[in-house]
Design an enzyme around this catalytic site. Sequence first.
Site, PDB file in Angstrom:
ATOM      1  N   MET A 238       0.660  -1.305   0.090  1.00 20.42           N
ATOM      2  CA  MET A 238       0.156  -0.094   0.010  1.00 20.42           C
ATOM      3  C   MET A 238       0.696   1.338   0.010  1.00 20.42           C
ATOM      4  O   MET A 238       0.118   2.321   0.039  1.00 20.42           O
ATOM      5  CB  MET A 238      -0.931  -0.058   1.057  1.00 20.42           C
ATOM      6  CG  MET A 238      -1.867  -1.007   1.290  1.00 20.42           C
ATOM      7  SD  MET A 238      -2.750  -1.398  -0.244  1.00 20.42           S
ATOM      8  CE  MET A 238      -3.638  -2.834  -0.039  1.00 20.42           C
TER       9      MET A 238
ATOM     10  N   MET B  86       7.885   5.068   5.840  1.00 25.48           N
ATOM     11  CA  MET B  86       8.107   3.767   5.289  1.00 25.48           C
ATOM     12  C   MET B  86       9.409   3.351   4.627  1.00 25.48           C
ATOM     13  O   MET B  86      10.196   2.462   4.890  1.00 25.48           O
ATOM     14  CB  MET B  86       6.896   3.223   4.519  1.00 25.48           C
ATOM     15  CG  MET B  86       5.805   2.989   5.376  1.00 25.48           C
ATOM     16  SD  MET B  86       5.666   2.105   6.956  1.00 25.48           S
ATOM     17  CE  MET B  86       6.440   0.511   6.304  1.00 25.48           C
ATOM     18  N   GLU B  87       9.788   4.342   3.869  1.00 22.87           N
ATOM     19  CA  GLU B  87      11.033   4.394   2.991  1.00 22.87           C
ATOM     20  C   GLU B  87      12.235   4.347   4.154  1.00 22.87           C
ATOM     21  O   GLU B  87      13.209   3.491   3.774  1.00 22.87           O
ATOM     22  CB  GLU B  87      11.166   5.650   1.906  1.00 22.87           C
ATOM     23  CG  GLU B  87      10.128   5.447   0.828  1.00 22.87           C
ATOM     24  CD  GLU B  87       8.766   5.614   1.209  1.00 22.87           C
ATOM     25  OE1 GLU B  87       7.985   5.084   0.256  1.00 22.87           O
ATOM     26  OE2 GLU B  87       8.401   5.873   2.313  1.00 22.87           O
TER      27      GLU B  87
ATOM     28  N   ASP C 182      23.467 -10.717   6.172  1.00 24.76           N
ATOM     29  CA  ASP C 182      23.892 -11.648   4.867  1.00 24.76           C
ATOM     30  C   ASP C 182      25.380 -11.618   4.570  1.00 24.76           C
ATOM     31  O   ASP C 182      26.030 -12.896   4.437  1.00 24.76           O
ATOM     32  CB  ASP C 182      23.206 -11.031   3.755  1.00 24.76           C
ATOM     33  CG  ASP C 182      23.712 -12.055   2.246  1.00 24.76           C
ATOM     34  OD1 ASP C 182      23.386 -13.243   2.337  1.00 24.76           O
ATOM     35  OD2 ASP C 182      24.157 -11.520   1.268  1.00 24.76           O
TER      36      ASP C 182
END
Length: 157
Positions: free
Chosen positions: A74, A112-113, A127
């Site tokens: 969204m 959100m970014e 990672d």
Amino acid sequence: MNLTHLDEKNHPKMVDVSQKNITQREACASGKIYMSKEAFEAIITNTAKKGPVLQTAITAAIMGAKQTSNLIPMCHPLMISKVQTHIEENKEECSFKLFVTVKCEGKTGVEMESLTAVSIGLLTIYDMIKAIDKSMQITDIVLESKEGGKSGKYLRS
């Protein structure tokens, strides 16, 4: 309370921001990753086998900010004008704290970014160093501050 991402039939929808004013938007988020002393040392001495961990994490964070609308259903695609990162090392805790500030001029915020950028940056550290330490912990991903838009300023206390 009305949920803005659901229509009258309870189906998901993207919020209509077409009537909102364009304003300067800025948000800063942060998060931490804890690891073993061996993993921490490999990062700060640039001896990790996968290459320069922190530099790669910064690049990944920037890419994460730019890809947020592709990852979170969204979120509106935004024309981001700035992504700034800062990493704090804590030798006593064997941790790194990543801060990401995102800025744009638009109709919706960049919280959100900034949160996505922090998450992707920290996941990249995990990672790249997991061969040394699989027990690393990513924690405390939070919004530190935001400004712009109708709701105004927010500063984590």
